[in-house]
Design a protein around this motif. Sequence first.
Motif, PDB file in Angstrom:
ATOM      1  N   SER A   1      -6.087   8.089   2.533  1.00 57.81           N
ATOM      2  CA  SER A   1      -5.030   9.273   2.386  1.00 57.81           C
ATOM      3  C   SER A   1      -4.825   9.522   0.772  1.00 57.81           C
ATOM      4  O   SER A   1      -4.761  10.932   0.995  1.00 57.81           O
ATOM      5  CB  SER A   1      -3.737   8.453   2.808  1.00 57.81           C
ATOM      6  OG  SER A   1      -2.660   9.410   2.584  1.00 57.81           O
ATOM      7  N   LEU A   2      -5.160   8.696  -0.024  1.00 59.79           N
ATOM      8  CA  LEU A   2      -4.932   9.315  -1.592  1.00 59.79           C
ATOM      9  C   LEU A   2      -6.106  10.120  -1.944  1.00 59.79           C
ATOM     10  O   LEU A   2      -6.117  11.026  -2.831  1.00 59.79           O
ATOM     11  CB  LEU A   2      -4.664   8.148  -2.276  1.00 59.79           C
ATOM     12  CG  LEU A   2      -3.296   7.539  -2.071  1.00 59.79           C
ATOM     13  CD1 LEU A   2      -3.296   6.047  -2.900  1.00 59.79           C
ATOM     14  CD2 LEU A   2      -2.298   8.397  -2.461  1.00 59.79           C
TER      15      LEU A   2
ATOM     16  N   LEU B   1      -2.745   2.282  -6.292  1.00 62.04           N
ATOM     17  CA  LEU B   1      -3.184   1.527  -5.282  1.00 62.04           C
ATOM     18  C   LEU B   1      -4.177   0.391  -5.864  1.00 62.04           C
ATOM     19  O   LEU B   1      -4.037  -0.766  -5.256  1.00 62.04           O
ATOM     20  CB  LEU B   1      -3.831   2.244  -4.408  1.00 62.04           C
ATOM     21  CG  LEU B   1      -4.540   1.783  -3.242  1.00 62.04           C
ATOM     22  CD1 LEU B   1      -3.600   1.022  -2.440  1.00 62.04           C
ATOM     23  CD2 LEU B   1      -5.592   2.797  -2.619  1.00 62.04           C
ATOM     24  N   SER B   2      -4.848   0.676  -6.841  1.00 61.55           N
ATOM     25  CA  SER B   2      -5.777  -0.205  -7.690  1.00 61.55           C
ATOM     26  C   SER B   2      -4.804  -1.296  -8.188  1.00 61.55           C
ATOM     27  O   SER B   2      -5.009  -2.711  -7.832  1.00 61.55           O
ATOM     28  CB  SER B   2      -6.703   0.286  -8.504  1.00 61.55           C
ATOM     29  OG  SER B   2      -7.424  -0.780  -9.250  1.00 61.55           O
TER      30      SER B   2
ATOM     31  N   ALA C   1       0.967  -1.188   0.040  1.00 61.34           N
ATOM     32  CA  ALA C   1      -0.024   0.012  -0.027  1.00 61.34           C
ATOM     33  C   ALA C   1       0.772   1.319   0.129  1.00 61.34           C
ATOM     34  O   ALA C   1       0.540   2.258  -0.718  1.00 61.34           O
ATOM     35  CB  ALA C   1      -0.974  -0.169   1.135  1.00 61.34           C
ATOM     36  N   GLN C   2       2.011   1.218   0.821  1.00 64.14           N
ATOM     37  CA  GLN C   2       2.785   2.510   0.906  1.00 64.14           C
ATOM     38  C   GLN C   2       3.456   2.741  -0.286  1.00 64.14           C
ATOM     39  O   GLN C   2       3.996   3.950  -0.696  1.00 64.14           O
ATOM     40  CB  GLN C   2       3.892   2.056   2.044  1.00 64.14           C
ATOM     41  CG  GLN C   2       3.144   2.183   3.306  1.00 64.14           C
ATOM     42  CD  GLN C   2       2.411   3.629   3.487  1.00 64.14           C
ATOM     43  OE1 GLN C   2       3.083   4.578   3.147  1.00 64.14           O
ATOM     44  NE2 GLN C   2       1.176   3.260   4.233  1.00 64.14           N
ATOM     45  N   THR C   3       3.595   1.979  -1.292  1.00 65.97           N
ATOM     46  CA  THR C   3       4.320   2.023  -2.562  1.00 65.97           C
ATOM     47  C   THR C   3       3.457   2.838  -3.511  1.00 65.97           C
ATOM     48  O   THR C   3       3.796   3.312  -4.608  1.00 65.97           O
ATOM     49  CB  THR C   3       4.801   0.859  -3.086  1.00 65.97           C
ATOM     50  OG1 THR C   3       3.712  -0.058  -3.602  1.00 65.97           O
ATOM     51  CG2 THR C   3       5.676  -0.127  -2.369  1.00 65.97           C
ATOM     52  N   ALA C   4       2.235   2.853  -3.189  1.00 61.32           N
ATOM     53  CA  ALA C   4       1.171   3.469  -4.199  1.00 61.32           C
ATOM     54  C   ALA C   4       1.224   4.918  -4.011  1.00 61.32           C
ATOM     55  O   ALA C   4       0.974   5.587  -2.970  1.00 61.32           O
ATOM     56  CB  ALA C   4      -0.242   2.805  -4.022  1.00 61.32           C
ATOM     57  N   SER C   5       1.492   5.667  -5.186  1.00 59.40           N
ATOM     58  CA  SER C   5       1.337   7.104  -5.178  1.00 59.40           C
ATOM     59  C   SER C   5       0.133   7.775  -5.672  1.00 59.40           C
ATOM     60  O   SER C   5       0.132   8.943  -5.278  1.00 59.40           O
ATOM     61  CB  SER C   5       2.786   7.517  -5.916  1.00 59.40           C
ATOM     62  OG  SER C   5       2.407   7.072  -7.387  1.00 59.40           O
TER      63      SER C   5
ATOM     64  N   MET D   1      -6.189  -7.769   7.141  1.00 53.79           N
ATOM     65  CA  MET D   1      -5.161  -7.881   5.855  1.00 53.79           C
ATOM     66  C   MET D   1      -5.501  -6.688   5.009  1.00 53.79           C
ATOM     67  O   MET D   1      -4.472  -6.130   4.350  1.00 53.79           O
ATOM     68  CB  MET D   1      -5.626  -9.261   5.243  1.00 53.79           C
ATOM     69  CG  MET D   1      -4.738  -9.538   4.078  1.00 53.79           C
ATOM     70  SD  MET D   1      -5.143 -10.970   3.529  1.00 53.79           S
ATOM     71  CE  MET D   1      -5.453 -12.191   4.742  1.00 53.79           C
ATOM     72  N   MET D   2      -6.752  -6.255   4.965  1.00 55.02           N
ATOM     73  CA  MET D   2      -7.072  -5.477   3.848  1.00 55.02           C
ATOM     74  C   MET D   2      -7.056  -4.037   4.338  1.00 55.02           C
ATOM     75  O   MET D   2      -7.008  -2.768   3.597  1.00 55.02           O
ATOM     76  CB  MET D   2      -8.222  -5.677   2.991  1.00 55.02           C
ATOM     77  CG  MET D   2      -8.347  -6.976   2.325  1.00 55.02           C
ATOM     78  SD  MET D   2      -6.901  -7.244   1.644  1.00 55.02           S
ATOM     79  CE  MET D   2      -7.189  -6.346   0.045  1.00 55.02           C
ATOM     80  N   LEU D   3      -6.632  -3.628   5.786  1.00 54.76           N
ATOM     81  CA  LEU D   3      -7.125  -2.476   6.277  1.00 54.76           C
ATOM     82  C   LEU D   3      -5.824  -1.413   5.796  1.00 54.76           C
ATOM     83  O   LEU D   3      -6.158  -0.275   5.576  1.00 54.76           O
ATOM     84  CB  LEU D   3      -6.927  -2.620   7.783  1.00 54.76           C
ATOM     85  CG  LEU D   3      -7.108  -1.273   8.562  1.00 54.76           C
ATOM     86  CD1 LEU D   3      -8.003  -0.532   8.140  1.00 54.76           C
ATOM     87  CD2 LEU D   3      -6.847  -1.333  10.091  1.00 54.76           C
ATOM     88  N   PRO D   4      -4.599  -2.048   5.519  1.00 56.86           N
ATOM     89  CA  PRO D   4      -3.806  -0.964   5.197  1.00 56.86           C
ATOM     90  C   PRO D   4      -3.943  -0.480   3.771  1.00 56.86           C
ATOM     91  O   PRO D   4      -3.581   0.783   3.597  1.00 56.86           O
ATOM     92  CB  PRO D   4      -2.068  -1.686   4.929  1.00 56.86           C
ATOM     93  CG  PRO D   4      -2.657  -2.786   6.021  1.00 56.86           C
ATOM     94  CD  PRO D   4      -3.878  -3.223   6.214  1.00 56.86           C
ATOM     95  N   PHE D   5      -4.610  -1.140   3.110  1.00 61.96           N
ATOM     96  CA  PHE D   5      -5.128  -0.629   1.746  1.00 61.96           C
ATOM     97  C   PHE D   5      -6.148   0.538   1.807  1.00 61.96           C
ATOM     98  O   PHE D   5      -6.116   1.314   1.135  1.00 61.96           O
ATOM     99  CB  PHE D   5      -5.600  -1.723   0.785  1.00 61.96           C
ATOM    100  CG  PHE D   5      -4.385  -2.809   0.199  1.00 61.96           C
ATOM    101  CD1 PHE D   5      -3.475  -2.180  -0.589  1.00 61.96           C
ATOM    102  CD2 PHE D   5      -4.299  -4.044   0.583  1.00 61.96           C
ATOM    103  CE1 PHE D   5      -2.146  -3.164  -0.978  1.00 61.96           C
ATOM    104  CE2 PHE D   5      -3.273  -5.037   0.265  1.00 61.96           C
ATOM    105  CZ  PHE D   5      -2.636  -4.546  -0.445  1.00 61.96           C
TER     106      PHE D   5
END
Length: 263
Positions: free
Chosen positions: A192-193, A83-84, A74-78, A182-186
Motif C-alpha cells: 500500500s505504501l 513501517l520498517s 502495520a496500520q500505524t505506519a504512515s 503473522m507477517m502478512l499485514p506488514f
Amino acid sequence: MDSSETYWTDRALLEWQVELGATDAILDAPVDRYALEAVKAAPKAATPPTPTAVAPVQAKTPEVDAVALARAAAQTASDLAALSAAMQAFEQCELKKGARSFVFCDGNPAARVMIIGEAPGREEDRAGRPFVGRAGQLLDRMLEAIQMGRAADDSARSVYITNVLPWRPPSNRTPDKAEIAMMLPFLERHISLADPEIIVLMGNTPCQALLGRTGITRMRGNWTEVLGKPCLPMFHPAYLLRNPIAKREAWADLLALNARLRG
C-alpha cells in the motif's frame, strides 16, 4: 431414722432389685432404657466432610493474537521508514531471535514494479538486503535483459524488491503458514505504501501469502490481481538455478512483464 432401720430398708430394696433380675451394680443413677432406644432410632446428623487442601487455580495466560498485533502495528505506519521501524520492533516472530539482520527492501521505492520473494537466505542475512546471493545475481541479469534493474534511477525502468518475511528462517527452510500469516499485514501495508503499478510474485511463498494458493508451475505466467493491482507469478531465481530448463518459461514471463510496462 436410726442406722438399723436404714440398713434394713436398703437391704429390702436390694433384694427387690435382685428379684427383678438385677445382677450387677453399674451406675449410681438408674438408666432409662426407653430413652436410649429413642436415641438409637433417631437419624444421625450428617457429618460435614473434612476439608481437603485445594491447589490454587492458576490463571491461564491469555494467548497473544500475533496477527492482530501485526495488523495494528502495520496500520500505524504512515511511510516506509515507519513501517520498517514497526517491523523491527515486532517481537512475536521467533525468526527474529535467530537472524543476524533485518532485511526490509532494496531498489527504488518509486518503481513501477514491486518484486516480492520468500525470505532472506544466508547472504541476504549477512548483507541486510534482499536478493544478493546467487539467486539475486541471476535476478539482476534477468532484469537487465529487459533493460530494468534495482539500481536504475528512472522509476519506469527500476524495480523495488522485498520479501514476505524480513528474517531468515533457520537453514533456509520454507516459512510455515503461521509465520506467513503473522507477517502478512506488514506485507500488505508495504504494498500500500510503495503503491507499485505491477506486482511480481517470485515463488510459492509469496503466492501463498497474497493469493492463498501454491503451485508455481501452474500459476507462473498467468496474470492475476493482488490488492487491486496486476500481478504476475514467476519462478524464483533459486528454482531456476536448480532447474535451468525452466529459464525458457522465465524468459517468456519477463517478456510479458516488459510488454505490460510498455503497453
